[in-house]
Design a protein around this motif. Sequence first.
Motif, PDB file in Angstrom:
ATOM      1  N   GLY A  50      40.995 -17.192  37.998  1.00 30.96           N
ATOM      2  CA  GLY A  50      41.805 -18.149  39.089  1.00 30.96           C
ATOM      3  C   GLY A  50      40.932 -19.554  39.173  1.00 30.96           C
ATOM      4  O   GLY A  50      41.236 -20.639  39.951  1.00 30.96           O
TER       5      GLY A  50
ATOM      6  N   GLY B 177      38.814  -9.700  34.756  1.00 32.64           N
ATOM      7  CA  GLY B 177      38.528 -10.562  35.821  1.00 32.64           C
ATOM      8  C   GLY B 177      39.025 -12.052  35.482  1.00 32.64           C
ATOM      9  O   GLY B 177      39.420 -12.859  36.295  1.00 32.64           O
TER      10      GLY B 177
ATOM     11  N   CYS C  65      29.213 -12.403  36.717  1.00 35.34           N
ATOM     12  CA  CYS C  65      29.975 -12.271  37.826  1.00 35.34           C
ATOM     13  C   CYS C  65      29.716 -10.785  38.607  1.00 35.34           C
ATOM     14  O   CYS C  65      30.374 -10.846  39.626  1.00 35.34           O
ATOM     15  CB  CYS C  65      31.185 -12.649  37.492  1.00 35.34           C
TER      16      CYS C  65
ATOM     17  N   PHE D 277      30.729 -11.130  42.485  1.00 31.06           N
ATOM     18  CA  PHE D 277      30.746 -12.480  43.148  1.00 31.06           C
ATOM     19  C   PHE D 277      31.882 -12.662  44.021  1.00 31.06           C
ATOM     20  O   PHE D 277      31.761 -13.626  45.002  1.00 31.06           O
ATOM     21  CB  PHE D 277      30.431 -13.725  42.274  1.00 31.06           C
TER      22      PHE D 277
HETATM   23  C1  PLP Z   1      37.239 -12.765  39.364  1.00 28.54           C
HETATM   24  C2  PLP Z   1      36.437 -12.789  38.473  1.00 28.54           C
HETATM   25  C3  PLP Z   1      36.162 -13.648  37.606  1.00 28.54           C
HETATM   26  C4  PLP Z   1      36.777 -15.194  37.603  1.00 28.54           C
HETATM   27  O1  PLP Z   1      36.359 -15.781  38.584  1.00 28.54           O
HETATM   28  P1  PLP Z   1      37.476 -17.035  39.317  1.00 28.54           P
HETATM   29  O2  PLP Z   1      36.338 -17.638  40.216  1.00 28.54           O
HETATM   30  O3  PLP Z   1      38.540 -16.381  39.928  1.00 28.54           O
HETATM   31  O4  PLP Z   1      37.934 -17.640  38.111  1.00 28.54           O
HETATM   32  C5  PLP Z   1      35.294 -13.395  36.379  1.00 28.54           C
HETATM   33  N1  PLP Z   1      34.468 -12.310  36.480  1.00 28.54           N
HETATM   34  C6  PLP Z   1      34.980 -11.228  37.344  1.00 28.54           C
HETATM   35  C7  PLP Z   1      33.975 -10.048  37.120  1.00 28.54           C
HETATM   36  C8  PLP Z   1      35.643 -11.354  38.183  1.00 28.54           C
HETATM   37  O5  PLP Z   1      35.580 -10.371  39.304  1.00 28.54           O
END
Ligand code: PLP
Length: 416
Positions: free
Chosen positions: A249, A310, A387, A120
Motif C-alpha cells: 500500500g 505483505g 518489516c 511495522f
Molecule cells: C504491510 C507490509 C508491507 C508493505 O508495507 P506498506 O507500507 O503497506 O507498503 C511489507 N512487508 C510486510 C511484512 C508487511 O506487513
Amino acid sequence: MAGMDNTTVERPTFVTHLECSMTGERYAADVVQGLSREGRPLLVRYDLKLLANSLSKVELLKRPADFWRYREFLPVRQTKNIVTLGEVTTPLQPVSRVQELLGGGPVVVKDEGRLPTGSFKARGLALAVSMAKELGLDKLAIPTNGNAGAAMAAYGRRAGMEVFVFCPEDTPETNLREIAMQGARVWRVNGLIHDCGRIAREGVDPMGWFDVSTLKEPYRIEGKKTMGLELAEQFDWQLPDVIFYPTGGGTGLIGMVKAFDELEAIGWIGPKRPRMVAVQASGCAPIVKAWEEGAEHARVWENAHTMAAGIRVPAALGDFLILKGVRSTNGLATAVDDDAIEEAWAEMADLEGILLCPEGAATYAAYKKELASGRVGAGESVVLFNCATGLKYEMPPVTAALDCHQPVDYTVLGES
Ligand SMILES: *Cc1c(COP(=O)(O)O)cnc(C)c1O
C-alpha cells in the motif's frame, strides 16, 4: 490552536487540519474523517513553526527510546488516549559481510520485527487505534494480508474495542491465528486484498464499524512516519543515500517522505533526501510498471501472486503518492521474483544471522539487483527495511536426523 481544550491537554500537540493529498483542500481535524471528497487519502498537517519552537534535538535525546518520543509530530491530543504495547525504537544492523560480498557501500538493515506483533504495522495501527479512541470509536474493521490485521487486533483489544478482520484465504497461517488469538473476529475470504477491502467498506452501514483500510483514514500514515523520524535521528540527522522499501500500500514510503519534509521545515535536516526505492515482487508490480511508463497512477495488477504476502497489493489507493515520493527523490521502482527473494532470504540469514521476512528479503534481492545494474552506486549508503520478524513465516524444512542409540560418526557432521 483550534479545537484544543487546554485544561485537559498535558502536552500541546500541533495539528491544525487535515488536507486532501490530491487537491490540498482543508478538512477539520478532531472529528472522524475517512477519505476526501475526491476519494483520496487525507494527510495530517501541523503548525510546524510552533512545533520547532517547542521541541529541540537535545530535549528529544532525554526521552525514552520508543516512538512516542516524537509525540509533537503525532496527532494524538491527549496522553490518556495513547494505546501502547511498547513501541520500541528499532535497531539498525550493519551487515558488513554483505557489503564485502557485494562490493557496495555501507548497508544497514532496519529491523522492524522488534515491534509489538512482530511487524511495522504496529506503528500505523498504534496511531490509528489511539486516534479512534480519541474520537470515540469502538468498532473497527480492516482488510489485510496478515500483519495489519494482527496489529489491529492487538491494539484494538488493548483499547477494549471490537475488531473485524478480513483476509485473503492464502494469508500466512500464523497471521490468521494470531489475529484470532488476539480477540478479533477474522474471516478468510476467497479473493484478494481489494475483495476484502470491499467487504470492509460495504459493512460500514449495516455494522456501524469504522474502516481502517490502508490510507482510508488519516492516521496510520502518521504512525508509519515515525520510521522516517527515527531513521533521521539514528543517522544523526544526516540521512542515508538510498532506502529500499517493500511496497504494498506504500504507507511507509509515503510516511517517510512526509517525515523528511516536516524535519526540513523545522530546520532539523537539509534539502538532501534519500533516494526512495519502491520494491515489489515480479508477480505483483503495479507501481514498478507505472514508474517505468511515467504514469501518475498505477493500473490494477491482474493475477497477483508472490510468496511475499505483505506486498501482494494489486491496487494501492496512494499509488500517486508513492510514485511522487519515488520521483521527487530521484529514486526508482524495481521488481524481484520469488526465486531471488528466497535466495536473498537464506543468504542474509546465513551470512549475517539476520532472519528477514520475505518482504525484507525482497529489499535485499532488489539491492543486489540494482547494485549490479548500476542504478545504485557502489559508494551509496543503503538502508534495507525488514518489516517483520522472519519467525512468522514458513521456512524451508529440516530433514537431517541422528539416531542417539547408534554410535555417531562425527567425521561427517561438518559436511552436512
Ligand atoms: C504491510 C507490509 C508491507 C508493505 O508495507 P506498506 O507500507 O503497506 O507498503 C511489507 N512487508 C510486510 C511484512 C508487511 O506487513
